[in-house]
Write a protein that holds these residues in place. Structure first.
Motif, PDB file in Angstrom:
ATOM      1  N   HIS A  15       0.838  -1.200   0.000  1.00 45.14           N
ATOM      2  CA  HIS A  15       0.000   0.000   0.000  1.00 45.14           C
ATOM      3  C   HIS A  15       0.878   1.258   0.000  1.00 45.14           C
ATOM      4  O   HIS A  15       0.630   2.191  -0.765  1.00 45.14           O
ATOM      5  CB  HIS A  15      -0.924   0.027   1.226  1.00 45.14           C
ATOM      6  CG  HIS A  15      -2.138  -0.810   1.078  1.00 45.14           C
ATOM      7  ND1 HIS A  15      -3.319  -0.302   0.591  1.00 45.14           N
ATOM      8  CD2 HIS A  15      -2.370  -2.115   1.356  1.00 45.14           C
ATOM      9  CE1 HIS A  15      -4.238  -1.264   0.576  1.00 45.14           C
ATOM     10  NE2 HIS A  15      -3.679  -2.373   1.038  1.00 45.14           N
ATOM     11  N   SER A  19       1.180   3.983  -3.100  1.00 47.22           N
ATOM     12  CA  SER A  19       0.827   5.387  -2.860  1.00 47.22           C
ATOM     13  C   SER A  19       1.986   6.309  -3.223  1.00 47.22           C
ATOM     14  O   SER A  19       1.783   7.359  -3.840  1.00 47.22           O
ATOM     15  CB  SER A  19       0.445   5.592  -1.394  1.00 47.22           C
ATOM     16  OG  SER A  19      -0.669   4.798  -1.071  1.00 47.22           O
ATOM     17  N   LYS A  45      -7.639   0.680  -4.804  1.00 43.25           N
ATOM     18  CA  LYS A  45      -7.807   0.475  -3.363  1.00 43.25           C
ATOM     19  C   LYS A  45      -6.464   0.537  -2.637  1.00 43.25           C
ATOM     20  O   LYS A  45      -6.409   0.828  -1.450  1.00 43.25           O
ATOM     21  CB  LYS A  45      -8.476  -0.865  -3.090  1.00 43.25           C
ATOM     22  CG  LYS A  45      -9.918  -0.908  -3.519  1.00 43.25           C
ATOM     23  CD  LYS A  45     -10.515  -2.270  -3.247  1.00 43.25           C
ATOM     24  CE  LYS A  45     -11.930  -2.355  -3.787  1.00 43.25           C
ATOM     25  NZ  LYS A  45     -12.510  -3.684  -3.640  1.00 43.25           N
ATOM     26  N   TYR A  46      -5.377   0.243  -3.355  1.00 41.36           N
ATOM     27  CA  TYR A  46      -4.045   0.245  -2.757  1.00 41.36           C
ATOM     28  C   TYR A  46      -3.472   1.649  -2.627  1.00 41.36           C
ATOM     29  O   TYR A  46      -2.610   1.903  -1.803  1.00 41.36           O
ATOM     30  CB  TYR A  46      -3.080  -0.609  -3.590  1.00 41.36           C
ATOM     31  CG  TYR A  46      -3.032  -2.048  -3.165  1.00 41.36           C
ATOM     32  CD1 TYR A  46      -1.963  -2.537  -2.426  1.00 41.36           C
ATOM     33  CD2 TYR A  46      -4.052  -2.924  -3.489  1.00 41.36           C
ATOM     34  CE1 TYR A  46      -1.913  -3.854  -2.024  1.00 41.36           C
ATOM     35  CE2 TYR A  46      -4.012  -4.242  -3.099  1.00 41.36           C
ATOM     36  CZ  TYR A  46      -2.939  -4.708  -2.366  1.00 41.36           C
ATOM     37  OH  TYR A  46      -2.898  -6.005  -1.968  1.00 41.36           O
ATOM     38  N   HIS A  48      -3.338   5.379  -1.650  1.00 40.87           N
ATOM     39  CA  HIS A  48      -3.897   6.317  -0.675  1.00 40.87           C
ATOM     40  C   HIS A  48      -3.187   7.653  -0.869  1.00 40.87           C
ATOM     41  O   HIS A  48      -1.966   7.709  -0.894  1.00 40.87           O
ATOM     42  CB  HIS A  48      -3.669   5.821   0.751  1.00 40.87           C
ATOM     43  CG  HIS A  48      -4.201   4.442   0.983  1.00 40.87           C
ATOM     44  ND1 HIS A  48      -5.526   4.188   1.225  1.00 40.87           N
ATOM     45  CD2 HIS A  48      -3.583   3.239   0.973  1.00 40.87           C
ATOM     46  CE1 HIS A  48      -5.707   2.882   1.374  1.00 40.87           C
ATOM     47  NE2 HIS A  48      -4.538   2.288   1.222  1.00 40.87           N
ATOM     48  N   VAL A  49      -3.942   8.708  -1.035  1.00 36.16           N
ATOM     49  CA  VAL A  49      -3.358  10.033  -1.260  1.00 36.16           C
ATOM     50  C   VAL A  49      -3.904  11.013  -0.240  1.00 36.16           C
ATOM     51  O   VAL A  49      -5.001  10.828   0.287  1.00 36.16           O
ATOM     52  CB  VAL A  49      -3.652  10.540  -2.690  1.00 36.16           C
ATOM     53  CG1 VAL A  49      -2.970   9.669  -3.718  1.00 36.16           C
ATOM     54  CG2 VAL A  49      -5.130  10.626  -2.967  1.00 36.16           C
TER      55      VAL A  49
END
Length: 74
Positions: A15, A19, A45-46, A48-49
């Motif tokens: 993840h 990102s 889904k992996y 993240h910002v």
């Protein structure tokens, strides 16, 4: 990984890396290939910002568009 309170597992690293690649400018389709996902939705889904990322991207896009239009005349 700054301030990560939980154990760092391979899944967490995937993840985090996804990102960081996205924030660094890598295309989602390229990240999908790197992670080996069959579906782009899984890759999304992996990634993240930060909450401001979308707004920052919008402003940058508007600035690019304005720069291209600046030299045009009627």
């Amino acid at each position: 990984m700054p301030d990560w309170p939980d154990p760092v597992t391979p899944h967490v690293l995937r993840h985090f890396c996804a990102s960081q690649l996205y924030l660094g400018g890598m295309d989602l389709l390229a990240i999908q290939a790197v992670l080996g996902h069959a579906w782009l939705a899984t890759t999304m889904k992996y990634v993240h910002v930060p909450g401001t990322h979308i707004e920052d991207a919008w402003i940058a896009g508007q600035q690019r568009a304005a720069a291209r239009l600046k030299g045009l005349t009627r």
